[in-house]
Design an enzyme around this catalytic site. Structure first.
Site, PDB file in Angstrom:
ATOM      1  CG  ASP A 145      -2.062   1.099   1.123  1.00  0.00           C
ATOM      2  OD1 ASP A 145      -3.143   0.544   1.116  1.00  0.00           O
ATOM      3  OD2 ASP A 145      -1.845   2.061   1.079  1.00  0.00           O
ATOM      4  CB  ILE A 146       0.719   4.165  -2.066  1.00  0.00           C
ATOM      5  CG1 ILE A 146       1.746   4.967  -2.694  1.00  0.00           C
ATOM      6  CG2 ILE A 146      -0.609   4.939  -1.720  1.00  0.00           C
ATOM      7  CD1 ILE A 146       1.402   5.741  -4.130  1.00  0.00           C
ATOM      8  CG  ASN A 179     -11.683  -0.676   4.169  1.00  0.00           C
ATOM      9  OD1 ASN A 179     -12.154  -1.079   5.342  1.00  0.00           O
ATOM     10  ND2 ASN A 179     -10.737  -0.087   4.079  1.00  0.00           N
ATOM     11  CD  GLN A 206     -14.881  -0.749  -1.982  1.00  0.00           C
ATOM     12  OE1 GLN A 206     -15.968  -0.883  -1.650  1.00  0.00           O
ATOM     13  NE2 GLN A 206     -14.408  -1.092  -2.985  1.00  0.00           N
ATOM     14  CG  HIS A 219      -8.650  -3.208  -2.170  1.00  0.00           C
ATOM     15  ND1 HIS A 219      -9.641  -2.362  -2.922  1.00  0.00           N
ATOM     16  CD2 HIS A 219      -8.562  -2.389  -1.089  1.00  0.00           C
ATOM     17  CE1 HIS A 219     -10.192  -1.624  -2.153  1.00  0.00           C
ATOM     18  NE2 HIS A 219      -9.437  -1.412  -1.023  1.00  0.00           N
ATOM     19  CG  HIS A 278      -6.821  -2.927   3.072  1.00  0.00           C
ATOM     20  ND1 HIS A 278      -6.035  -1.928   3.123  1.00  0.00           N
ATOM     21  CD2 HIS A 278      -7.946  -2.801   2.418  1.00  0.00           C
ATOM     22  CE1 HIS A 278      -6.897  -0.808   2.543  1.00  0.00           C
ATOM     23  NE2 HIS A 278      -7.997  -1.418   2.312  1.00  0.00           N
TER      24      HIS A 278
HETATM   25  P1  5GP Z   1      -9.776   1.292   0.384  1.00  0.00           P
HETATM   26  O1  5GP Z   1      -9.835   2.557   1.306  1.00  0.00           O
HETATM   27  O2  5GP Z   1     -10.372   1.430  -0.923  1.00  0.00           O
HETATM   28  O3  5GP Z   1      -9.854   0.086   1.162  1.00  0.00           O
HETATM   29  O4  5GP Z   1      -8.055   1.060   0.208  1.00  0.00           O
HETATM   30  C1  5GP Z   1      -7.562   1.710  -1.056  1.00  0.00           C
HETATM   31  C2  5GP Z   1      -5.957   1.499  -0.786  1.00  0.00           C
HETATM   32  O5  5GP Z   1      -5.308   1.618  -1.832  1.00  0.00           O
HETATM   33  C3  5GP Z   1      -5.595   2.798   0.194  1.00  0.00           C
HETATM   34  O6  5GP Z   1      -5.224   2.081   1.430  1.00  0.00           O
HETATM   35  C4  5GP Z   1      -4.439   3.510  -0.458  1.00  0.00           C
HETATM   36  O7  5GP Z   1      -3.505   4.101   0.329  1.00  0.00           O
HETATM   37  C5  5GP Z   1      -4.212   2.540  -1.721  1.00  0.00           C
HETATM   38  N1  5GP Z   1      -3.670   3.098  -2.626  1.00  0.00           N
HETATM   39  C6  5GP Z   1      -4.322   4.139  -3.386  1.00  0.00           C
HETATM   40  N2  5GP Z   1      -3.625   4.540  -4.532  1.00  0.00           N
HETATM   41  C7  5GP Z   1      -2.602   3.668  -4.654  1.00  0.00           C
HETATM   42  C8  5GP Z   1      -1.525   3.428  -5.545  1.00  0.00           C
HETATM   43  O8  5GP Z   1      -1.477   4.197  -6.726  1.00  0.00           O
HETATM   44  N3  5GP Z   1      -0.751   2.410  -5.297  1.00  0.00           N
HETATM   45  C9  5GP Z   1      -0.908   1.782  -4.167  1.00  0.00           C
HETATM   46  N4  5GP Z   1       0.245   0.902  -3.984  1.00  0.00           N
HETATM   47  N5  5GP Z   1      -1.521   2.135  -3.038  1.00  0.00           N
HETATM   48  C10 5GP Z   1      -2.620   2.628  -3.479  1.00  0.00           C
END
Ligand code: 5GP
Length: 114
Positions: free
Chosen positions: A30-31, A87, A94, A100, A102
């Site tokens: 994760d970034i 999420n 989300q 995805h 985590h």
């Molecule tokens: P969500 O909030 O949808 O469950 O999680 C999305 C996740 O994707 C977040 O934790 C965010 O930091 C990660 N993320 C968003 N854009 C990128 C990206 O371009 N590269 C990577 N490696 N992670 C990303």
């Protein structure tokens, strides 16, 4: 469905720090990590969220779950343990509409989650 950042990572159009991949999944760091180890596991078969699972075939879903476990093993998390989070939708925050998991590890977690 609109193309997401994870579609682009899967297509190799933008870079990611890939830690595991097989025929069914790709896993990358994760970034914006929320734990010492924070990896996202994405199935190659598109789903918007885990809420789409009832419409998908069991083989695809099973390979996704196995991919999550294999990623955790590859990261050396089996002994200490780890948390897996999906999420799903706005209340869960989300932000990327491509399913995805985590994987969070490397520290003691708290419960309940925020
Ligand atoms: P969500 O909030 O949808 O469950 O999680 C999305 C996740 O994707 C977040 O934790 C965010 O930091 C990660 N993320 C968003 N854009 C990128 C990206 O371009 N590269 C990577 N490696 N992670 C990303």
């Amino acid at each position: 469905m609109e193309e997401t950042i994870f579609d682009k990572i899967l297509a190799g159009e933008i870079p990611a720090d890939i830690v595991y991949e097989d025929e069914a999944v790709i896993a990358f760091r994760d970034i914006n990590p929320q734990a010492p180890t924070h990896v996202l596991v994405v199935p190659r078969t598109r789903m918007r969220s885990i809420a789409d699972a009832p419409g998908k075939d069991i083989k695809t879903l099973g390979q996704f779950v196995q991919g999550i476990a294999r990623t955790a093993t590859a990261l050396g998390l089996d002994d200490r343990g780890y948390r897996v989070v999906f999420n799903t939708g706005p209340d869960a925050l989300q932000t990327v509409e491509y399913v995805h998991a985590h994987i969070l590890g490397g520290r003691k977690m708290s419960w309940p989650p925020g």
